[in-house]
Write a protein that holds these residues in place. Structure first.
Motif, PDB file in Angstrom:
ATOM      1  N   GLU A  64       0.855  -1.194   0.000  1.00 39.95           N
ATOM      2  CA  GLU A  64       0.000   0.000   0.000  1.00 39.95           C
ATOM      3  C   GLU A  64       0.887   1.239   0.000  1.00 39.95           C
ATOM      4  OE1 GLU A  64      -2.426   2.234  -0.589  1.00 39.95           O
ATOM      5  OE2 GLU A  64      -3.736   0.619   0.139  1.00 39.95           O
ATOM      6  N   MET A  65       0.760   2.030  -1.065  1.00 43.69           N
ATOM      7  CA  MET A  65       1.598   3.231  -1.156  1.00 43.69           C
ATOM      8  C   MET A  65       0.928   4.426  -0.477  1.00 43.69           C
ATOM      9  SD  MET A  65       4.153   2.110  -3.003  1.00 43.69           S
ATOM     10  CE  MET A  65       4.996   3.441  -3.859  1.00 43.69           C
ATOM     11  N   ARG A  66      -0.399   4.345  -0.280  1.00 44.09           N
ATOM     12  CA  ARG A  66      -1.084   5.460   0.377  1.00 44.09           C
ATOM     13  C   ARG A  66      -0.806   5.402   1.875  1.00 44.09           C
ATOM     14  NH1 ARG A  66      -7.018   4.211  -1.346  1.00 44.09           N
ATOM     15  NH2 ARG A  66      -6.142   2.152  -0.922  1.00 44.09           N
ATOM     16  N   GLY A  67      -1.094   6.510   2.533  1.00 43.97           N
ATOM     17  CA  GLY A  67      -0.871   6.558   3.970  1.00 43.97           C
ATOM     18  C   GLY A  67       0.577   6.857   4.285  1.00 43.97           C
ATOM     19  N   MET A  68       0.995   6.526   5.485  1.00 39.67           N
ATOM     20  CA  MET A  68       2.296   6.957   5.971  1.00 39.67           C
ATOM     21  C   MET A  68       3.357   5.860   5.936  1.00 39.67           C
ATOM     22  SD  MET A  68       2.520   9.694   8.944  1.00 39.67           S
ATOM     23  CE  MET A  68       2.545   8.659  10.390  1.00 39.67           C
ATOM     24  N   TRP A  82       4.608   3.715   3.667  1.00 47.53           N
ATOM     25  CA  TRP A  82       5.609   3.698   2.611  1.00 47.53           C
ATOM     26  C   TRP A  82       6.527   4.908   2.712  1.00 47.53           C
ATOM     27  CZ3 TRP A  82       7.747   0.176  -0.123  1.00 47.53           C
ATOM     28  CH2 TRP A  82       8.564   0.534  -1.188  1.00 47.53           C
ATOM     29  N   VAL A  83       5.957   6.049   3.044  1.00 47.18           N
ATOM     30  CA  VAL A  83       6.766   7.261   3.230  1.00 47.18           C
ATOM     31  C   VAL A  83       7.812   7.017   4.318  1.00 47.18           C
ATOM     32  CG1 VAL A  83       6.707   9.692   3.919  1.00 47.18           C
ATOM     33  CG2 VAL A  83       4.839   8.745   2.555  1.00 47.18           C
ATOM     34  N   MET A  84       7.367   6.384   5.398  1.00 45.27           N
ATOM     35  CA  MET A  84       8.280   6.171   6.521  1.00 45.27           C
ATOM     36  C   MET A  84       9.343   5.124   6.198  1.00 45.27           C
ATOM     37  SD  MET A  84       7.994   8.261   8.827  1.00 45.27           S
ATOM     38  CE  MET A  84       6.929   9.491   9.537  1.00 45.27           C
ATOM     39  N   LEU A  85       8.963   4.088   5.437  1.00 45.66           N
ATOM     40  CA  LEU A  85       9.974   3.103   5.028  1.00 45.66           C
ATOM     41  C   LEU A  85      11.030   3.775   4.144  1.00 45.66           C
ATOM     42  CD1 LEU A  85       7.770  -0.039   4.228  1.00 45.66           C
ATOM     43  CD2 LEU A  85       9.331   0.258   6.159  1.00 45.66           C
ATOM     44  N   SER A  86      10.594   4.635   3.241  1.00 46.53           N
ATOM     45  CA  SER A  86      11.553   5.357   2.385  1.00 46.53           C
ATOM     46  C   SER A  86      12.456   6.241   3.236  1.00 46.53           C
ATOM     47  CB  SER A  86      10.813   6.241   1.376  1.00 46.53           C
ATOM     48  OG  SER A  86       9.901   5.487   0.635  1.00 46.53           O
ATOM     49  N   TYR A  87      11.840   6.908   4.179  1.00 41.92           N
ATOM     50  CA  TYR A  87      12.601   7.807   5.047  1.00 41.92           C
ATOM     51  C   TYR A  87      13.663   7.042   5.832  1.00 41.92           C
ATOM     52  CZ  TYR A  87      13.434  11.176   8.805  1.00 41.92           C
ATOM     53  OH  TYR A  87      14.016  12.027   9.697  1.00 41.92           O
ATOM     54  N   LEU A  88      13.262   5.896   6.411  1.00 45.82           N
ATOM     55  CA  LEU A  88      14.214   5.091   7.184  1.00 45.82           C
ATOM     56  C   LEU A  88      15.400   4.664   6.319  1.00 45.82           C
ATOM     57  CD1 LEU A  88      11.870   2.733   9.255  1.00 45.82           C
ATOM     58  CD2 LEU A  88      13.489   4.406  10.176  1.00 45.82           C
ATOM     59  N   ASP A 121      16.532   6.255   3.704  1.00 43.92           N
ATOM     60  CA  ASP A 121      17.285   7.381   3.154  1.00 43.92           C
ATOM     61  C   ASP A 121      17.933   8.266   4.208  1.00 43.92           C
ATOM     62  OD1 ASP A 121      17.110   6.804   0.541  1.00 43.92           O
ATOM     63  OD2 ASP A 121      15.424   8.118   0.105  1.00 43.92           O
ATOM     64  N   MET A 122      17.751   7.910   5.479  1.00 42.60           N
ATOM     65  CA  MET A 122      18.292   8.778   6.528  1.00 42.60           C
ATOM     66  C   MET A 122      19.808   8.755   6.570  1.00 42.60           C
ATOM     67  SD  MET A 122      15.813   8.293   9.777  1.00 42.60           S
ATOM     68  CE  MET A 122      16.650   9.380  10.949  1.00 42.60           C
TER      69      MET A 122
END
Lengths: 348, 348
Positions: free
Chosen positions: A310-314, A316-322, A324-325
């Protein structure tokens, strides 16, 4: 309770944030994973997906293929993977020392063979820890939806389709979508999957043998020391498998540098690996973004159903962030590590 | 695509991370929220909770209370809130300028009254934008599970229980738990809830009137300039409402400093507010951690069901992380901003 860390440098602040996330996640979730005695309902599974933690499902969803070996053996010809096993470093879909002293992300040779040929090269006695008894390891793991794929109608494993369900009903209903890819995996103790994570929700079931998973939550990914490696592929040359580096302009592959997480000191104490074995007629749910290392005991037949995440919601954003940190350096210290045009691989 | 930002200082790195998360979340989710024509099944709602985005539910779940006004009016005595309305700054559950020129987080006076008294002080004509026509604003919003609460058996609103369901069946089934608190809210256009977020999953339905929500995802929280404010409460003194600061050692309250997000320039362009009105017989799902500012048109009766949020998995960890990434200064520039022992308030 602060992720802000040492204010002196950017790097230590990001490292402090990553360590805070690891610790906080572990405090709230522990090392526990649920074990279900039977398959969940769609609603029960939807709740599990929301939590995004692995579960082991007993009395699972393996089709009854015990009586169907004759059909499996008759699969005429298919693509399988082969790679050398004569040193620990020489593995496929893993970081491998090339002949020039450089580290590569190595893909196995893909060769056409029959099921009889594959099975003839597998053994129930091979140990996953030591050097292989054979010079080459065979592992059927084409990972491209080799049984069913949303993109292709045909399959090299067409005869197996009557034994393998095209989807997992309670998962399809929970997620509201059909699987993106369904794969069959056949190997023995010689095959090890180096630790990686996939951009899919994964239902993975063992039909024969046993798989041993080491799992890490997405918040522990920073412990795995991801780096960029040049790409290479094993090719057959005069009967032998040789590692062939890809052209210089091929995109490098981002991969964990931890070659064997079970050796002391390879994973920092901040990481909390979960070890779980999956036996015949059991299944495991591996949520999107969870890191997993996989060994197997004996000739092991497994099936998996990959569902798009599921790309909607938070989430996927958070997995990308983790991911890319932290800076991702080159795996070969004399290289300039490229930061763009890279490839992040999936694989089981 | 990197959250690493300017490497020169810790602060700019964290700010760059927050801006990256805002932008990435908005890229993947847009400003869209789903509108359902009827109540969802438990499974449909479980999928919505996983995405954690608001939905508007038409033909919702309001009990049929139109014929029950006689019962509502007979509620003998209950606690309600009152606060001055004669200046824009003097609001309750909001940042308010105290008589000494200092900013406070002000709680309303809580006074016993009858339903007839409350309704007599409400008007369908009051405008939420201007100064109130009355010197005091009445708002029934005790927020403590005033109809049903998991901690208490009795309720000041006992007579209303036969009209108000103790839970929302499809939500209870989706989440696998009963509500923590069920509240009734009665007010008019004079009442505005300043922007805040709650640690609950929230089903909020309008029985009469209309509520106007401005919603921001958790990733936009940094735009709201949270600060620490000393606590104060309105008390009745010789017939007038007076703001009484709490003792010096009371924990400060962390609250958004944006007093009116609708004024140009109050919210940075990185934030993407969603505006949605909820009318009679409609409900809205406000996911945990979503920021919301609420106005209302006319005498408005609303009910809400707060469900404890899921602490397992990554969502709660990430919500905590988002809130703790940025330093939270004091709201009064001459104060040393306390960083510990603070209170984070919930409220609708």
């Amino acid at each position: 309770m602060t992720p802000k860390g040492d204010p002196r440098t950017q790097k230590s602040s990001q490292q402090a944030s990553l360590e805070w996330l690891s610790a906080e996640y572990h405090d709230l979730n522990g090392d526990h994973i649920d074990i279900l005695e039977g398959t969940p309902t769609a609603l029960e599974f939807a709740r599990i997906v929301q939590i995004s933690r692995p579960v082991l499902i007993k009395n699972g969803l393996s089709p009854n293929i015990c009586g169907c070996h004759s059909r499996w053996v008759r699969v005429a010809s298919f693509s399988s993977c082969t790679y050398p096993t004569n040193t620990k470093e020489r593995r496929a879909d893993a970081i491998t020392l090339g002949p020039n002293g450089k580290l590569y992300f190595a893909e196995p040779a893909v060769e056409k063979m029959t099921m009889q040929c594959l099975l003839g090269n597998l053994s129930d006695d091979k140990c996953s820890d030591g050097d292989g008894v054979a010079a080459e390891t065979y592992y059927l793991q084409s990972q491209n939806g080799n049984v069913y794929s949303s993109g292709y109608d045909s399959s090299e494993f067409e005869p197996l389709r009557q034994d393998i369900p095209s989807h997992v009903a309670w998962c399809t209903e929970a997620l509201g979508k059909s699987p993106e890819a369904v794969n069959v995996w056949i190997g023995d103790g010689g095959s090890i999957s180096s630790i990686h994570s996939d951009p899919y929700e994964n239902i993975y079931t063992v039909v024969r043998g046993q798989k041993h998973f080491t799992l890490l939550p997405p918040t522990d990914g920073w412990c795995l020391d991801e780096r960029f490696y040049p790409h290479a592929t094993y090719v057959r040359n005069a009967g032998n498998l040789v590692l062939q580096p890809s052209p210089e302009n091929s995109p490098p592959v981002r991969w964990a540098s931890i070659l064997n997480h079970r050796l002391p000191g390879y994973i920092p104490p901040e990481a909390h690996p979960i070890h779980i074995s999956v036996s015949e007629n059991e299944a495991i749910y591996i949520p999107v973004g969870w890191w997993h290392h996989v060994r197997q005991t004996g000739i092991t037949v497994a099936l998996n159903w990959w569902y798009d995440t599921e790309m909607r919601g938070m989430s996927w954003v958070m997995l990308s962030y983790l991911r890319d940190m932290k800076d991702v350096p080159s795996g070969n210290t004399d290289d300039e590590g490229p930061k763009s045009g890279c490839v992040i691989r999936a694989g089981m």
